[in-house]
Structure formats: structure tokens, C-alpha cells
Design a protein around this motif. Structure first.
Motif, PDB file in Angstrom:
ATOM      1  N   ALA A  13       9.137   9.917 -13.450  1.00 48.27           N
ATOM      2  CA  ALA A  13       9.679   8.750 -12.738  1.00 48.27           C
ATOM      3  C   ALA A  13       9.118   8.723 -11.879  1.00 48.27           C
ATOM      4  CB  ALA A  13      11.505   9.144 -12.351  1.00 48.27           C
ATOM      5  N   THR A  14       8.781   8.629 -10.922  1.00 47.91           N
ATOM      6  CA  THR A  14       7.800   7.985 -10.031  1.00 47.91           C
ATOM      7  C   THR A  14       6.134   7.977 -10.362  1.00 47.91           C
ATOM      8  OG1 THR A  14       8.751   9.453  -8.135  1.00 47.91           O
ATOM      9  CG2 THR A  14       7.696   8.271  -7.634  1.00 47.91           C
ATOM     10  N   TRP A  15       5.971   8.331 -11.158  1.00 47.36           N
ATOM     11  CA  TRP A  15       4.811   8.912 -12.618  1.00 47.36           C
ATOM     12  C   TRP A  15       4.930   7.184 -12.973  1.00 47.36           C
ATOM     13  CZ3 TRP A  15      -0.084   9.115 -10.208  1.00 47.36           C
ATOM     14  CH2 TRP A  15      -1.227   9.314 -11.114  1.00 47.36           C
ATOM     15  N   ARG A  16       5.489   7.362 -13.637  1.00 50.26           N
ATOM     16  CA  ARG A  16       5.548   6.237 -14.647  1.00 50.26           C
ATOM     17  C   ARG A  16       6.101   4.859 -14.004  1.00 50.26           C
ATOM     18  NH1 ARG A  16       9.205  10.174 -17.293  1.00 50.26           N
ATOM     19  NH2 ARG A  16      10.869   9.177 -16.470  1.00 50.26           N
ATOM     20  N   ARG A  17       6.279   4.870 -12.688  1.00 45.91           N
ATOM     21  CA  ARG A  17       6.671   3.376 -12.087  1.00 45.91           C
ATOM     22  C   ARG A  17       5.444   3.159 -10.981  1.00 45.91           C
ATOM     23  NH1 ARG A  17      11.823   1.124 -10.112  1.00 45.91           N
ATOM     24  NH2 ARG A  17      13.442   2.392 -11.206  1.00 45.91           N
ATOM     25  N   ILE A  18       4.581   3.921 -11.029  1.00 49.42           N
ATOM     26  CA  ILE A  18       3.510   3.851 -10.630  1.00 49.42           C
ATOM     27  C   ILE A  18       2.024   3.616 -12.016  1.00 49.42           C
ATOM     28  CG2 ILE A  18       1.502   4.431  -9.640  1.00 49.42           C
ATOM     29  CD1 ILE A  18       2.931   6.351  -7.660  1.00 49.42           C
ATOM     30  N   ARG A  19       2.087   4.079 -12.683  1.00 46.29           N
ATOM     31  CA  ARG A  19       1.799   3.260 -13.768  1.00 46.29           C
ATOM     32  C   ARG A  19       2.432   2.607 -14.585  1.00 46.29           C
ATOM     33  NH1 ARG A  19      -3.181   5.908 -14.017  1.00 46.29           N
ATOM     34  NH2 ARG A  19      -2.660   8.390 -14.907  1.00 46.29           N
ATOM     35  N   LYS A  20       2.933   1.804 -14.129  1.00 47.72           N
ATOM     36  CA  LYS A  20       3.708   0.524 -14.744  1.00 47.72           C
ATOM     37  C   LYS A  20       3.236  -0.515 -13.542  1.00 47.72           C
ATOM     38  CE  LYS A  20       7.644  -0.999 -13.647  1.00 47.72           C
ATOM     39  NZ  LYS A  20       8.949  -0.927 -12.964  1.00 47.72           N
ATOM     40  N   LEU A  21       3.231  -0.311 -12.800  1.00 51.32           N
ATOM     41  CA  LEU A  21       2.386  -0.998 -11.790  1.00 51.32           C
ATOM     42  C   LEU A  21       1.715  -1.459 -11.824  1.00 51.32           C
ATOM     43  CD1 LEU A  21       4.905  -0.157  -8.251  1.00 51.32           C
ATOM     44  CD2 LEU A  21       5.140  -2.218  -9.683  1.00 51.32           C
ATOM     45  N   GLU A  22       0.214  -0.175 -11.837  1.00 49.80           N
ATOM     46  CA  GLU A  22      -1.197  -0.814 -12.081  1.00 49.80           C
ATOM     47  C   GLU A  22      -1.377  -1.744 -13.302  1.00 49.80           C
ATOM     48  OE1 GLU A  22      -2.445   3.878 -10.116  1.00 49.80           O
ATOM     49  OE2 GLU A  22      -1.996   4.182 -12.263  1.00 49.80           O
ATOM     50  N   ALA A  23      -0.629  -0.738 -14.656  1.00 51.33           N
ATOM     51  CA  ALA A  23      -0.470  -1.381 -15.130  1.00 51.33           C
ATOM     52  C   ALA A  23      -0.691  -3.291 -15.271  1.00 51.33           C
ATOM     53  CB  ALA A  23       0.092  -1.005 -16.878  1.00 51.33           C
ATOM     54  N   ALA A  24       0.503  -3.339 -14.738  1.00 50.09           N
ATOM     55  CA  ALA A  24       0.766  -5.216 -14.686  1.00 50.09           C
ATOM     56  C   ALA A  24      -0.317  -5.857 -13.746  1.00 50.09           C
ATOM     57  CB  ALA A  24       2.385  -4.938 -13.931  1.00 50.09           C
ATOM     58  N   GLY A  25      -0.940  -5.032 -12.686  1.00 50.94           N
ATOM     59  CA  GLY A  25      -1.695  -5.923 -12.018  1.00 50.94           C
ATOM     60  C   GLY A  25      -1.552  -6.001 -10.689  1.00 50.94           C
ATOM     61  N   VAL A  26      -0.080  -5.035 -10.147  1.00 48.61           N
ATOM     62  CA  VAL A  26      -0.365  -5.246  -8.779  1.00 48.61           C
ATOM     63  C   VAL A  26      -0.580  -4.202  -7.645  1.00 48.61           C
ATOM     64  CG1 VAL A  26       1.930  -4.740  -7.222  1.00 48.61           C
ATOM     65  CG2 VAL A  26       2.683  -5.789  -9.549  1.00 48.61           C
ATOM     66  N   LEU A  27      -0.822  -3.190  -8.731  1.00 51.34           N
ATOM     67  CA  LEU A  27      -1.765  -2.132  -7.911  1.00 51.34           C
ATOM     68  C   LEU A  27      -3.398  -1.991  -8.574  1.00 51.34           C
ATOM     69  CD1 LEU A  27       0.402   0.974  -7.705  1.00 51.34           C
ATOM     70  CD2 LEU A  27       0.343  -1.169  -5.646  1.00 51.34           C
ATOM     71  N   ARG A  28      -3.865  -1.871  -7.409  1.00 51.03           N
ATOM     72  CA  ARG A  28      -5.297  -2.497  -8.508  1.00 51.03           C
ATOM     73  C   ARG A  28      -6.629  -0.883  -7.984  1.00 51.03           C
ATOM     74  NH1 ARG A  28      -7.385  -8.148  -8.634  1.00 51.03           N
ATOM     75  NH2 ARG A  28      -8.019  -7.112  -5.987  1.00 51.03           N
ATOM     76  N   GLY A  29      -5.652   0.011  -7.457  1.00 49.91           N
ATOM     77  CA  GLY A  29      -6.523   1.302  -7.276  1.00 49.91           C
ATOM     78  C   GLY A  29      -6.640   0.966  -5.958  1.00 49.91           C
ATOM     79  N   ARG A  30      -6.600   2.673  -5.643  1.00 51.83           N
ATOM     80  CA  ARG A  30      -6.746   2.589  -4.480  1.00 51.83           C
ATOM     81  C   ARG A  30      -7.845   3.391  -3.974  1.00 51.83           C
ATOM     82  NH1 ARG A  30      -1.961   7.528  -6.150  1.00 51.83           N
ATOM     83  NH2 ARG A  30      -1.210   5.747  -7.796  1.00 51.83           N
ATOM     84  N   ARG A  31      -8.053   2.353  -2.550  1.00 52.84           N
ATOM     85  CA  ARG A  31      -9.203   2.276  -1.662  1.00 52.84           C
ATOM     86  C   ARG A  31      -8.962   3.465  -0.496  1.00 52.84           C
ATOM     87  NH1 ARG A  31     -11.824  -2.987  -1.592  1.00 52.84           N
ATOM     88  NH2 ARG A  31     -13.359  -1.901  -0.310  1.00 52.84           N
ATOM     89  N   LEU A  32     -10.229   3.995  -0.615  1.00 54.12           N
ATOM     90  CA  LEU A  32     -10.582   4.464   1.280  1.00 54.12           C
ATOM     91  C   LEU A  32     -10.868   4.006   1.972  1.00 54.12           C
ATOM     92  CD1 LEU A  32     -10.537   7.330   2.628  1.00 54.12           C
ATOM     93  CD2 LEU A  32     -12.393   7.475   2.030  1.00 54.12           C
ATOM     94  N   ARG A  33     -10.019   3.092   3.447  1.00 50.31           N
ATOM     95  CA  ARG A  33     -10.951   2.225   4.690  1.00 50.31           C
ATOM     96  C   ARG A  33     -11.971   3.102   5.107  1.00 50.31           C
ATOM     97  NH1 ARG A  33      -6.382  -0.752   7.294  1.00 50.31           N
ATOM     98  NH2 ARG A  33      -5.134  -0.330   5.224  1.00 50.31           N
ATOM     99  N   LEU A  34     -13.337   2.849   5.190  1.00 44.70           N
ATOM    100  CA  LEU A  34     -14.517   3.334   6.548  1.00 44.70           C
ATOM    101  C   LEU A  34     -14.408   2.576   6.948  1.00 44.70           C
ATOM    102  CD1 LEU A  34     -16.526   4.026   3.644  1.00 44.70           C
ATOM    103  CD2 LEU A  34     -15.212   5.290   3.729  1.00 44.70           C
ATOM    104  N   ASN A  35     -14.035   3.317   8.449  1.00 41.43           N
ATOM    105  CA  ASN A  35     -14.839   3.059  10.100  1.00 41.43           C
ATOM    106  C   ASN A  35     -16.481   2.689   9.749  1.00 41.43           C
ATOM    107  OD1 ASN A  35     -15.363   2.593  12.638  1.00 41.43           O
ATOM    108  ND2 ASN A  35     -13.053   3.257  13.055  1.00 41.43           N
ATOM    109  N   ALA A  36     -16.427   1.275   9.610  1.00 41.29           N
ATOM    110  CA  ALA A  36     -17.873   1.431   9.352  1.00 41.29           C
ATOM    111  C   ALA A  36     -18.437   1.323  10.232  1.00 41.29           C
ATOM    112  CB  ALA A  36     -18.361  -0.523   9.065  1.00 41.29           C
ATOM    113  N   GLN A  37     -17.514   1.746  11.792  1.00 42.11           N
ATOM    114  CA  GLN A  37     -18.938   0.741  13.714  1.00 42.11           C
ATOM    115  C   GLN A  37     -18.810   2.451  13.567  1.00 42.11           C
ATOM    116  OE1 GLN A  37     -16.657  -1.036  16.726  1.00 42.11           O
ATOM    117  NE2 GLN A  37     -18.609  -0.764  18.184  1.00 42.11           N
ATOM    118  N   SER A  38     -18.129   3.544  13.263  1.00 46.45           N
ATOM    119  CA  SER A  38     -18.241   4.587  12.747  1.00 46.45           C
ATOM    120  C   SER A  38     -19.491   5.473  11.897  1.00 46.45           C
ATOM    121  CB  SER A  38     -17.101   6.290  12.794  1.00 46.45           C
ATOM    122  OG  SER A  38     -15.783   5.780  13.680  1.00 46.45           O
TER     123      SER A  38
END
Length: 151
Positions: free
Chosen positions: A36-61
Motif C-alpha cells: 500500500a505504501t509503495w502504491r502511494r509512492i508510485r501514485k505521487l511519482e506519477a502525479a509529479g509530486v515526487l520527481r525522483g530521489r536525489r543524493l545531496r553531495l557535499n561540494a566542499q568535501s
């Protein structure tokens, strides 16, 4: 626009905090099954609410100690297309963000460099040679109090 219920909103907040959480862990947290959780996540992705999952890099490091916000005014509006400029500037690895804006400048760029001489090299050899690049204004980031996040 999609209607979000309370669970959808909590899922969005939880994923914004840590996009690596599993559907199973999120489901246990919000009283849902993993499917059920996975279906909700997929629905949010399909609707454009979630646009991928990004890794935040520390540029200074990673050795990029300077961040510069660069305002760019196109020199020859009409003779070079916005798409040509956007495509060319997006191909420069040091340019982390490209925003087409309304105001004094046509574009706002977020540029990372190892140091100021490296930024000067990127500016002179890469950015200023782009099709249509004209006037620029640079603002060096001193500190970042709040990182970009959810709305």
C-alpha cells in the motif's frame, strides 16, 4: 493538481527528510502495508509530486570550496535561442543549477569551483564563450543557512 490526504503529506515529508527509506519502513511508521505504501509512492511519482530521489553531495568535501551565483544577461536576444544557451550551459559540469529568471539578468546559475582561480577559468573559458553570453554578475556564497528542501 492532485489531492493529498494526511498520509500522502506525511510520506512526502518523510521522503524529503530521507529518500532512502524503504516502503516497508515507511508503511510500519504510518500504519500501512508495504504494498500500500509503495502504491502511494508510485501514485505521487506519477502525479509529479515526487520527481525522483536525489543524493545531496557535499561540494566542499569533494574539493569544490567555492560556490558562485552568477547572473547572466544574454547579449544577443533573438539571435540565439534560449534553448541553445540552456543546452550549452547545462553541459558545463561546474554549473550545478540553471534558472531562467525575470529581472535584470536572464539566467541565474549556481557554479561550483575548487577555488577562485578555478572559478575564473570556468567563467572565462566555458561560460563567457557560450552562444549569446553577455553581461555577468557574480556573487560568492559565504555561508548557507538553509539547504533547499521541501516546500
Amino acid at each position: 493538481m492532485i489531492e493529498l490526504d494526511g498520509i500522502d503529506r506525511r510520506l512526502v515529508r518523510a521522503l524529503a527528510d530521507d529518500a532512502l527509506q524503504t516502503a516497508g519502513a515507511l508503511g510500519r511508521r504510518f500504519g500501512l502495508s508495504q504494498p500500500a505504501t509503495w502504491r502511494r509512492i508510485r501514485k505521487l511519482e506519477a502525479a509529479g509530486v515526487l520527481r525522483g530521489r536525489r543524493l545531496r553531495l557535499n561540494a566542499q568535501s569533494l574539493g569544490f570550496g567555492v560556490t558562485v551565483f552568477l547572473g547572466v544577461k544574454l547579449a544577443t536576444k533573438g539571435r540565439v535561442s534560449l534553448e541553445d544557451f540552456e543546452r550549452a550551459v547545462s553541459a558545463i559540469p561546474e554549473v550545478q543549477q540553471v534558472e531562467h529568471v525575470l529581472g535584470l539578468y536572464d539566467y541565474r546559475l549556481r557554479v561550483v569551483a575548487r577555488d577562485l582561480p578555478d572559478f575564473e577559468r570556468v567563467l572565462r573559458r566555458r561560460i563567457m564563450t557560450l552562444p549569446g553570453a553577455g553581461e555577468v554578475e557574480a556573487n560568492v556564497l559565504l555561508s548557507e543557512e538553509r539547504l533547499p528542501g521541501p516546500l
